[in-house]
Design a protein around this motif. Structure first.
Motif, mmCIF file in Angstrom:
data_model
loop_
_atom_site.group_PDB
_atom_site.id
_atom_site.type_symbol
_atom_site.label_atom_id
_atom_site.label_comp_id
_atom_site.label_asym_id
_atom_site.label_seq_id
_atom_site.Cartn_x
_atom_site.Cartn_y
_atom_site.Cartn_z
ATOM 1 N N LYS A 102 14.227 -14.490 41.598
ATOM 2 C CA LYS A 102 13.417 -14.229 40.404
ATOM 3 C C LYS A 102 12.067 -14.898 40.550
ATOM 4 C CE LYS A 102 13.535 -14.498 35.340
ATOM 5 N NZ LYS A 102 14.306 -14.956 34.150
ATOM 6 N N VAL A 103 11.002 -14.137 40.369
ATOM 7 C CA VAL A 103 9.658 -14.696 40.433
ATOM 8 C C VAL A 103 8.763 -13.950 39.453
ATOM 9 C CG1 VAL A 103 8.978 -13.176 42.361
ATOM 10 C CG2 VAL A 103 7.739 -15.330 41.961
ATOM 11 N N SER A 104 7.874 -14.669 38.786
ATOM 12 C CA SER A 104 6.977 -14.036 37.821
ATOM 13 C C SER A 104 5.692 -14.841 37.688
ATOM 14 C CB SER A 104 7.649 -13.906 36.451
ATOM 15 O OG SER A 104 7.966 -15.186 35.926
ATOM 16 N N TRP A 105 4.684 -14.173 37.139
ATOM 17 C CA TRP A 105 3.371 -14.803 36.934
ATOM 18 C C TRP A 105 2.691 -14.103 35.761
ATOM 19 C CZ3 TRP A 105 -1.297 -12.082 37.433
ATOM 20 C CH2 TRP A 105 -2.469 -12.859 37.366
ATOM 21 N N LYS A 106 1.897 -14.893 35.027
ATOM 22 C CA LYS A 106 1.138 -14.354 33.902
ATOM 23 C C LYS A 106 -0.115 -15.193 33.731
ATOM 24 C CE LYS A 106 1.395 -14.114 28.820
ATOM 25 N NZ LYS A 106 2.256 -14.398 27.650
ATOM 26 N N ASP A 107 -1.249 -14.516 33.445
ATOM 27 C CA ASP A 107 -2.476 -15.251 33.133
ATOM 28 C C ASP A 107 -3.330 -14.404 32.197
ATOM 29 O OD1 ASP A 107 -4.254 -17.338 33.118
ATOM 30 O OD2 ASP A 107 -4.527 -17.403 35.292
ATOM 31 N N SER A 108 -4.170 -15.077 31.406
ATOM 32 C CA SER A 108 -5.010 -14.393 30.416
ATOM 33 C C SER A 108 -6.437 -14.895 30.495
ATOM 34 C CB SER A 108 -4.465 -14.628 29.000
ATOM 35 O OG SER A 108 -3.176 -14.070 28.846
ATOM 36 N N PHE A 109 -7.373 -14.004 30.123
ATOM 37 C CA PHE A 109 -8.792 -14.314 30.161
ATOM 38 C C PHE A 109 -9.438 -13.695 28.915
ATOM 39 C CE2 PHE A 109 -6.941 -13.617 34.283
ATOM 40 C CZ PHE A 109 -7.269 -14.769 34.980
ATOM 41 N N SER A 110 -10.066 -14.535 28.095
ATOM 42 C CA SER A 110 -10.652 -14.054 26.842
ATOM 43 C C SER A 110 -12.164 -13.991 26.938
ATOM 44 C CB SER A 110 -10.248 -14.981 25.687
ATOM 45 O OG SER A 110 -8.851 -14.938 25.478
ATOM 46 N N GLU A 112 -15.666 -11.883 24.773
ATOM 47 C CA GLU A 112 -16.326 -10.893 23.917
ATOM 48 C C GLU A 112 -15.354 -10.194 22.964
ATOM 49 O OE1 GLU A 112 -20.043 -9.432 26.464
ATOM 50 O OE2 GLU A 112 -18.165 -8.970 27.445
ATOM 51 N N GLY A 113 -14.479 -11.000 22.370
ATOM 52 C CA GLY A 113 -13.560 -10.471 21.369
ATOM 53 C C GLY A 113 -12.323 -9.798 21.931
ATOM 54 N N THR A 114 -12.133 -9.845 23.248
ATOM 55 C CA THR A 114 -10.970 -9.231 23.884
ATOM 56 C C THR A 114 -10.249 -10.253 24.748
ATOM 57 O OG1 THR A 114 -12.161 -8.541 25.882
ATOM 58 C CG2 THR A 114 -12.215 -7.032 23.999
ATOM 59 N N THR A 115 -8.987 -9.981 25.026
ATOM 60 C CA THR A 115 -8.224 -10.804 25.964
ATOM 61 C C THR A 115 -7.551 -9.908 26.983
ATOM 62 O OG1 THR A 115 -7.805 -12.540 24.333
ATOM 63 C CG2 THR A 115 -6.344 -12.452 26.237
ATOM 64 N N LEU A 116 -7.864 -10.132 28.259
ATOM 65 C CA LEU A 116 -7.178 -9.453 29.353
ATOM 66 C C LEU A 116 -6.000 -10.317 29.775
ATOM 67 C CD1 LEU A 116 -7.030 -7.314 31.722
ATOM 68 C CD2 LEU A 116 -8.381 -8.973 33.041
ATOM 69 N N THR A 117 -4.820 -9.718 29.817
ATOM 70 C CA THR A 117 -3.630 -10.414 30.293
ATOM 71 C C THR A 117 -3.021 -9.611 31.423
ATOM 72 O OG1 THR A 117 -3.216 -11.238 28.050
ATOM 73 C CG2 THR A 117 -1.421 -11.430 29.621
ATOM 74 N N MET A 118 -2.640 -10.297 32.497
ATOM 75 C CA MET A 118 -1.983 -9.639 33.624
ATOM 76 C C MET A 118 -0.625 -10.280 33.875
ATOM 77 S SD MET A 118 -5.118 -8.980 36.327
ATOM 78 C CE MET A 118 -5.722 -10.681 36.335
ATOM 79 N N PHE A 119 0.338 -9.454 34.272
ATOM 80 C CA PHE A 119 1.710 -9.892 34.504
ATOM 81 C C PHE A 119 2.182 -9.353 35.853
ATOM 82 C CE2 PHE A 119 0.852 -8.726 30.153
ATOM 83 C CZ PHE A 119 1.321 -9.769 29.384
ATOM 84 N N LYS A 120 3.007 -10.118 36.540
ATOM 85 C CA LYS A 120 3.624 -9.662 37.780
ATOM 86 C C LYS A 120 5.034 -10.218 37.870
ATOM 87 C CE LYS A 120 3.757 -8.086 42.145
ATOM 88 N NZ LYS A 120 3.484 -6.730 42.620
ATOM 89 N N HIS A 121 5.995 -9.360 38.201
ATOM 90 C CA HIS A 121 7.383 -9.765 38.382
ATOM 91 C C HIS A 121 7.895 -9.214 39.709
ATOM 92 C CE1 HIS A 121 8.466 -10.199 33.785
ATOM 93 N NE2 HIS A 121 7.485 -10.976 34.164
ATOM 94 N N GLY A 122 8.705 -9.979 40.412
ATOM 95 C CA GLY A 122 9.450 -9.473 41.536
ATOM 96 C C GLY A 122 8.717 -9.407 42.859
#
Length: 368
Positions: A102-110, A112-122
Motif C-alpha cells: 500500500k502506498v499513497s501520496w497527496k498534496d495541495s496548492f492554493s 487565486e481563490g482556488t486549490t489544486l489537489t493531486m492524489f496518487k495510489h499504488g
C-alpha cells in the motif's frame, strides 16, 4: 536498478527511467524508485508547480518524499544530497517492498481563490492491462487531480471552442485564450461538435434539449448551485425554478446525492459504466465545488475507474453530491498554465472538445 526490480517483483522498461551518469545520490536513487513505481507523472506535475514563483524553491522529489505513505526511512529522507551507500540501498528497497502492499501520496496548492489537489495510489505494472485487473476490484495505480473553489468568490463560466475560432479545441487552448483564467476542466458529453443535453452559458442557451433521465449541474454569479437529478426532473426548460442558473451542463449519471450512492444508470451504455476509463466529475462537500479528473488507461500511471469505483473516489475526496461528466480521452484538468492530467489518447495529446468550464481569478472582474 537490480535491487529495485527485485523489490518490485518485475523489471521496468528504460523508457520510464531517468538516464543519468552522475554520482548516485539519495535524491537520484529516489527518483528512479518513484519512476519504477510508475510515479513519473507525479514528478512531472510537481515540476510544473515549481515553475510558479510561489513554489520555485521546492525540489519535487524531496517534497513528494515528505508526504508519501508509508513514510520513507529518516536516513534516506535526511540524506538526499549525499552519495548512496549500501545501507541506504537496503533501507530504500525494504521500504519499496512495503509500498507494494500500500502506498499513497497527496498534496495541495492554493492560489487565486482556488486549490489544486493531486492524489496518487499504488504501484504500476508495465506488463499489466491498461485498465488494471477488473477481477480483483482494486483500481490501482490511480492518479487524480482536483480544483476546489468557493463559488461565492470565484467565477466559473462555460466557454466554447468557437470563442477561439474552432468547433473543437484542447482545453488548454480554450483556457489560455480567455482573460483571467486560473483553472479549467472539460464538460459534458458531445457528438461531433454538438453538446449532448442542455448547455446554458452566461444566460444564453446553446442547446435547449434536455436529455431524458440525464442529470445536470447548474450555477450562477451569486454562487448559487444546483445538482439536477434526471430521475426527478423531466425537463428544466419547463420548470421556472431553474431559470436562475445562468450556467448549466448536462451529463450523467449522478454519482452521489446527499452523501448516499445513487443507483440510476441514466441509460448510459454498459461499457461506459462498468469498464475502467478516465473520469471527470463535479461535486460538492456542501460548501465548496470540486472539479476533478481521474486519469486512466495507463498500467503504469493510472488505470481509471468504473462508475461504481468513481462513486467511491468521490466520497473519499469529500464530496456529498457528485455528477459524472464526459470522460475517456476528453478528461483534462488545467491550472495556472499547465495540464495536471495525462491524456489517454494514443497520440498522448489532449482531445479537442467543443466546450469546457473555466475558473477565473478572484480579481479578474468576470461576471455572467
Amino acid at each position: 536498478m537490480p535491487y529495485i526490480f527485485k523489490s518490485l517483483g518485475h523489471k521496468v522498461p528504460a523508457k520510464y527511467l531517468t538516464d543519468t551518469d552522475d554520482e548516485m545520490t539519495g535524491s537520484s536513487a529516489l527518483r528512479l524508485v518513484f519512476e519504477s513505481m510508475g510515479w513519473g507523472f507525479v514528478i512531472t506535475a510537481y515540476d510544473q508547480v515549481t515553475i510558479l514563483p510561489e513554489w520555485s524553491h521546492l525540489d519535487p522529489v524531496a517534497e513528494i518524499a515528505k508526504k508519501i505513505s508509508p513514510s520513507l526511512p529518516s536516513a534516506i529522507l535526511n540524506g538526499l544530497e549525499r552519495p548512496l551507500g549500501e545501507e541506504d540501498i537496503k533501507a530504500l528497497t525494504d521500504w519499496l517492498e512495503l509500498c507494494r502492499k500500500k502506498v499513497s501520496w497527496k498534496d495541495s496548492f492554493s492560489s487565486e481563490g482556488t486549490t489544486l489537489t493531486m492524489f496518487k495510489h499504488g504501484i504500476g505494472d508495465p506488463s499489466g492491462p491498461a485498465n488494471g485487473n477488473l477481477e480483483t476490484g482494486v483500481n490501482e495505480p490511480l492518479f487524480a487531480a482536483m480544483i476546489t473553489v468557493d463559488m461565492d468568490a470565484v467565477k466559473c463560466q462555460i466557454a466554447t471552442a468557437v470563442m477561439v475560432g474552432a468547433n473543437k479545441a484542447p482545453l488548454a487552448t480554450i483556457a489560455v485564450e480567455n482573460y483571467g483564467v486560473v483553472g479549467g476542466i472539460n464538460g459534458g458529453y458531445f457528438a461531433g461538435a454538438k453538446p449532448i443535453g442542455v448547455l446554458r452559458r452566461q444566460g444564453y442557451t446553446d442547446n435547449a434539449k434536455f436529455w431524458p433521465q440525464r442529470s445536470a449541474f447548474g450555477w450562477n454569479d451569486k454562487g448559487e448551485t444546483v445538482f439536477v437529478d434526471g430521475r426527478e426532473t423531466a425537463d428544466i426548460n419547463s420548470d421556472r425554478r431553474f431559470d436562475q442558473y445562468t450556467e448549466m451542463l448536462q451529463a450523467g449519471p449522478l454519482l452521489l446525492k446527499n452523501g448516499e450512492y445513487t443507483d440510476n444508470t441514466e441509460n448510459i451504455k454498459e461499457n461506459v459504466l462498468n469498464m475502467r476509463h478516465p473520469r471527470t466529475m463535479v461535486g460538492t462537500d456542501g460548501k465548496k465545488i470540486m472539479w476533478a479528473v481521474i486519469d486512466g488507461r495507463d498500467n503504469m500511471h493510472s488505470v481509471g475507474a468504473t462508475i461504481e469505483e468513481t462513486r467511491k473516489v468521490c466520497r473519499w475526496l469529500g464530496m456529498s453530491t457528485a455528477l459524472n461528466l464526459d470522460g475517456g480521452g476528453s478528461s483534462s484538468l488545467w491550472w495556472r498554465g499547465n495540464t495536471f492530467t495525462l491524456p489517454s489518447n494514443s497520440n498522448d495529446a489532449e482531445r479537442p472538445i467543443p466546450y469546457g468550464v473555466l475558473i477565473f481569478r478572484e480579481d479578474s472582474g468576470v461576471r455572467n
